[in-house]
Write a protein that holds these residues in place. Structure first.
Motif, PDB file in Angstrom:
ATOM      1  N   SER A 182       1.146  -1.425   0.285  1.00  0.00           N
ATOM      2  CA  SER A 182      -0.050   0.315   0.241  1.00  0.00           C
ATOM      3  C   SER A 182       1.047   1.517  -0.160  1.00  0.00           C
ATOM      4  O   SER A 182       2.275   1.458   1.038  1.00  0.00           O
ATOM      5  N   LEU A 183       0.895   2.160  -1.026  1.00  0.00           N
ATOM      6  CA  LEU A 183       1.976   3.657  -1.296  1.00  0.00           C
ATOM      7  C   LEU A 183       0.790   4.390  -1.332  1.00  0.00           C
ATOM      8  O   LEU A 183       0.248   4.681  -1.271  1.00  0.00           O
ATOM      9  N   ILE A 184       1.511   5.498   0.126  1.00  0.00           N
ATOM     10  CA  ILE A 184       0.871   6.688  -0.507  1.00  0.00           C
ATOM     11  C   ILE A 184       1.926   7.378  -0.772  1.00  0.00           C
ATOM     12  O   ILE A 184       2.811   7.537  -0.776  1.00  0.00           O
ATOM     13  N   TYR A 185       1.501   8.428  -1.759  1.00  0.00           N
ATOM     14  CA  TYR A 185       2.646   8.928  -2.665  1.00  0.00           C
ATOM     15  C   TYR A 185       2.433  10.683  -3.122  1.00  0.00           C
ATOM     16  O   TYR A 185       1.233  10.776  -3.554  1.00  0.00           O
ATOM     17  N   ALA A 186       3.556  11.697  -2.254  1.00  0.00           N
ATOM     18  CA  ALA A 186       2.857  12.587  -2.265  1.00  0.00           C
ATOM     19  C   ALA A 186       3.184  13.912  -3.354  1.00  0.00           C
ATOM     20  O   ALA A 186       4.800  13.720  -3.344  1.00  0.00           O
ATOM     21  N   ASN A 187       3.067  14.433  -3.291  1.00  0.00           N
ATOM     22  CA  ASN A 187       3.946  15.314  -4.185  1.00  0.00           C
ATOM     23  C   ASN A 187       3.256  16.537  -3.900  1.00  0.00           C
ATOM     24  O   ASN A 187       2.106  17.161  -3.597  1.00  0.00           O
ATOM     25  N   VAL A 188       3.382  17.696  -5.442  1.00  0.00           N
ATOM     26  CA  VAL A 188       3.294  19.368  -4.209  1.00  0.00           C
ATOM     27  C   VAL A 188       2.356  19.381  -5.831  1.00  0.00           C
ATOM     28  O   VAL A 188       0.857  19.546  -5.513  1.00  0.00           O
ATOM     29  N   ASN A 189       2.588  19.678  -7.093  1.00  0.00           N
ATOM     30  CA  ASN A 189       1.215  19.752  -8.389  1.00  0.00           C
ATOM     31  C   ASN A 189       0.884  18.264  -8.933  1.00  0.00           C
ATOM     32  O   ASN A 189       2.183  16.971  -9.016  1.00  0.00           O
ATOM     33  N   HIS A 234      -4.077   9.727   7.388  1.00  0.00           N
ATOM     34  CA  HIS A 234      -3.904   9.239   6.000  1.00  0.00           C
ATOM     35  C   HIS A 234      -2.878   7.753   5.928  1.00  0.00           C
ATOM     36  O   HIS A 234      -3.320   6.942   5.754  1.00  0.00           O
ATOM     37  N   ILE A 235      -2.228   8.150   6.786  1.00  0.00           N
ATOM     38  CA  ILE A 235      -0.878   6.970   7.431  1.00  0.00           C
ATOM     39  C   ILE A 235      -2.065   5.302   7.771  1.00  0.00           C
ATOM     40  O   ILE A 235      -2.477   4.198   7.651  1.00  0.00           O
ATOM     41  N   ALA A 236      -2.660   6.285   8.916  1.00  0.00           N
ATOM     42  CA  ALA A 236      -3.852   5.174   9.504  1.00  0.00           C
ATOM     43  C   ALA A 236      -4.717   4.600   8.890  1.00  0.00           C
ATOM     44  O   ALA A 236      -5.283   3.335   8.934  1.00  0.00           O
ATOM     45  N   GLU A 237      -5.032   4.691   7.521  1.00  0.00           N
ATOM     46  CA  GLU A 237      -6.615   4.835   6.428  1.00  0.00           C
ATOM     47  C   GLU A 237      -6.181   4.195   5.967  1.00  0.00           C
ATOM     48  O   GLU A 237      -5.824   2.751   5.692  1.00  0.00           O
ATOM     49  N   TYR A 238      -5.055   4.076   5.218  1.00  0.00           N
ATOM     50  CA  TYR A 238      -3.982   3.183   3.994  1.00  0.00           C
ATOM     51  C   TYR A 238      -3.422   2.478   3.713  1.00  0.00           C
ATOM     52  O   TYR A 238      -2.519   2.497   3.189  1.00  0.00           O
ATOM     53  N   LEU A 239      -3.000   2.641   5.431  1.00  0.00           N
ATOM     54  CA  LEU A 239      -1.345   1.979   5.222  1.00  0.00           C
ATOM     55  C   LEU A 239      -1.562   1.389   6.603  1.00  0.00           C
ATOM     56  O   LEU A 239      -2.451   1.036   7.268  1.00  0.00           O
ATOM     57  N   PRO A 240      -0.899  -0.686   6.234  1.00  0.00           N
ATOM     58  CA  PRO A 240      -0.875  -1.635   8.005  1.00  0.00           C
ATOM     59  C   PRO A 240      -0.764  -0.594   8.600  1.00  0.00           C
ATOM     60  O   PRO A 240       0.450   0.100   8.714  1.00  0.00           O
ATOM     61  N   GLY A 241      -1.337  -1.537   9.725  1.00  0.00           N
ATOM     62  CA  GLY A 241      -1.193  -1.038  11.417  1.00  0.00           C
ATOM     63  C   GLY A 241      -0.371  -1.273  11.739  1.00  0.00           C
ATOM     64  O   GLY A 241       1.014  -2.576  10.825  1.00  0.00           O
ATOM     65  N   PRO A 242      -0.088  -1.019  12.547  1.00  0.00           N
ATOM     66  CA  PRO A 242       2.121  -2.030  13.484  1.00  0.00           C
ATOM     67  C   PRO A 242       1.721  -3.365  13.294  1.00  0.00           C
ATOM     68  O   PRO A 242       0.060  -3.515  14.328  1.00  0.00           O
ATOM     69  N   GLY A 243       3.035  -3.944  13.414  1.00  0.00           N
ATOM     70  CA  GLY A 243       2.334  -5.349  14.263  1.00  0.00           C
ATOM     71  C   GLY A 243       3.801  -6.140  12.839  1.00  0.00           C
ATOM     72  O   GLY A 243       4.019  -5.474  12.279  1.00  0.00           O
ATOM     73  N   PRO A 244       3.546  -7.620  13.490  1.00  0.00           N
ATOM     74  CA  PRO A 244       4.899  -8.711  13.312  1.00  0.00           C
ATOM     75  C   PRO A 244       4.897  -8.955  11.827  1.00  0.00           C
ATOM     76  O   PRO A 244       5.651  -9.378  10.875  1.00  0.00           O
ATOM     77  N   GLU A 245       3.721  -8.887  10.991  1.00  0.00           N
ATOM     78  CA  GLU A 245       3.740  -9.062  10.269  1.00  0.00           C
ATOM     79  C   GLU A 245       3.674  -7.772   8.622  1.00  0.00           C
ATOM     80  O   GLU A 245       3.646  -7.937   7.497  1.00  0.00           O
ATOM     81  N   ALA A 246       3.698  -6.668   9.394  1.00  0.00           N
ATOM     82  CA  ALA A 246       4.170  -5.381   8.404  1.00  0.00           C
ATOM     83  C   ALA A 246       5.156  -4.525   8.495  1.00  0.00           C
ATOM     84  O   ALA A 246       5.997  -4.299   9.659  1.00  0.00           O
ATOM     85  N   LYS A 247       5.288  -3.698   7.688  1.00  0.00           N
ATOM     86  CA  LYS A 247       6.837  -2.808   7.570  1.00  0.00           C
ATOM     87  C   LYS A 247       6.373  -2.009   6.839  1.00  0.00           C
ATOM     88  O   LYS A 247       5.749  -1.205   5.536  1.00  0.00           O
ATOM     89  N   ILE A 248       6.888  -0.412   6.891  1.00  0.00           N
ATOM     90  CA  ILE A 248       7.224   0.751   6.624  1.00  0.00           C
ATOM     91  C   ILE A 248       8.184   0.791   5.817  1.00  0.00           C
ATOM     92  O   ILE A 248       9.627   0.580   6.753  1.00  0.00           O
ATOM     93  N   LEU A 249       8.578   1.616   4.498  1.00  0.00           N
ATOM     94  CA  LEU A 249       9.180   1.535   4.376  1.00  0.00           C
ATOM     95  C   LEU A 249       9.147   3.683   3.581  1.00  0.00           C
ATOM     96  O   LEU A 249       7.698   4.147   3.222  1.00  0.00           O
TER      97      LEU A 249
END
Length: 285
Positions: A182-189, A234-249
Motif C-alpha cells: 500500500s503506497l501513499i505518494y505525495a507531490n506538490v502538483n 492518511h497513514i492510519a487509513e491507507y497503510l497497514p497498522g503496526p504489527g509483526p507482519e507489516a513493514k513501513i518504508l
C-alpha cells in the motif's frame, strides 16, 4: 577524475526524441562494487576493478523538471544485476569539487539491454554534470525478499518513489511472492507525480496486492486524492497498522521524512534507527 577528463565529457549528443544531454559523446563511466547475485542471466556487466562506458540512448521528459535517462548495456540480453532495494551512487568532480548523489534505477533485472534513472533537475543544479560519472555501490541497507513481511506500507515523496517502485515491481512480477503493498505518494502538483502511468498500470494488474493513494499540496479541480501534506490520518487509513507482519518504508525529502517519523511514532509504530537495517519494522531510505 581530472579536469581534462571532465572537459572531455561535454560533447552534446542528439537523442531519438531530439533532446541534448552533455555526457561525453553520449557515454557515462561506471564502477561496480556489488557482489554477483543469482539474478544475473549472463556474466556480470560491470567489473569490480575497472571503469566501463555505457551509452545514453534516450532521454524522456516526464515532468517540467524531471527526466528519465536510459543507458544501454553491452548486449540486449544483459541486465544491470542490481539487487532490489539498492541504489546507484553518482560521483563526479565538477569545478574542483566532488559531487555525490544517490539514485535508484526504476528498472529491474527483468529489463534487459538497458537501465533507467529518473533524475530531478534543481534550479541551482545541472543534472548532466551529475550523470557524467557514475559509481555503483552496494551502500543501501535494504535488500528485498518475500520473507521480510506479509504487507508493506510505503510512504514516498517526489523522487522517493524510485526505490518503492523497484521493490514493488520485483515483488509483483514474482509468481511465488504473495506480498501486498500500500503506497501513499505525495507531490506538490499533479504534473509532479512521477511514473504515474506505470503505478496505475500495476494497480490495475495487481488490484489485490498493490494500492496507491496520491496526495497533492496543490490539487486541481475535481481531485479525488489527498490534499495537503501526508497526515497521521492518511497513514492510519491507507497503510497497514503496526504489527509483526507489516513493514513501513519511507523515502522522500528530509522535512517530509522527519514529519513521517512523528506520525508513525504517534500511531505506535516502532521507532526507526538512525541508520535503518533491513529487518527494522520502519525503514528509512
Amino acid at each position: 577524475m581530472s579536469q581534462s577528463l571532465f572537459q572531455k565529457l561535454t560533447a552534446f549528443i542528439q537523442t531519438p526524441l531530439g533532446l541534448s544531454v552533455a555526457l561525453g559523446g553520449g557515454f557515462i563511466l561506471v564502477f561496480y562494487f556489488l557482489l554477483q547475485t543469482k539474478h544475473h542471466r549472463r556474466e556480470p556487466v560491470l567489473s569490480p576493478d575497472a571503469w566501463r562506458e555505457f551509452p545514453i540512448v534516450e532521454k524522456i521528459k516526464i515532468s517540467p523538471n524531471t527526466a528519465l535517462y536510459r543507458f544501454g548495456l553491452p548486449d540486449p540480453e544483459d541486465n544491470l544485476g542490481l539487487p532490489a532495494g539498492q541504489h546507484i551512487t553518482i560521483a563526479a568532480e565538477i569545478d574542483g569539487k566532488d559531487i555525490v548523489r544517490n539514485y535508484t534505477p526504476t528498472t529491474g533485472n527483468d529489463d534487459l539491454g538497458h537501465f533507467d534513472l529518473v533524475v530531478k533537475t534543481y534550479e541551482k543544479g545541472n543534472v548532466s554534470r551529475y550523470l557524467s560519472l557514475l559509481k555503483i555501490g552496494d551502500k543501501g541497507q535494504f535488500r528485498y525478499s518475500p520473507e521480510l513481511a506479509a504487507e508493506f506500507g510505503l510512504i514516498a515523496g517526489g523522487t522517493g518513489i524510485t526505490p518503492m517502485l523497484q521493490v514493488v515491481r520485483y515483488s509483483l512480477f514474482n509468481p511465488g511472492d504473495p506480498t501486498k503493498f500500500s503506497l501513499i505518494y505525495a507531490n506538490v502538483n499533479e504534473e509532479d507525480i512521477l511514473l504515474k502511468t506505470e503505478l496505475d498500470y500495476l494497480v490495475a494488474m495487481f488490484p489485490y496486492r498493490f494500492k496507491v493513494y496520491y496526495v497533492l499540496n496543490n490539487p486541481p479541480a475535481g481531485w479525488k486524492g489527498g490534499v495537503g501534506f501526508v497526515s497521521k490520518e492518511h497513514i492510519a487509513e491507507y497503510l497497514p497498522g503496526p504489527g509483526p507482519e507489516a513493514k513501513i518504508l519511507v523515502c522522500g525529502p528530509p522535512p517530509m521524512v522527519t514529519a513521517m517519523k512523528g506520525h508513525l511514532d504517534a500511531l505506535k509504530y516502532p521507532a526507526p534507527r538512525t541508520v535503518s537495517k533491513v529487518d527494522d519494522p520502519v525503514f528509512i531510505f
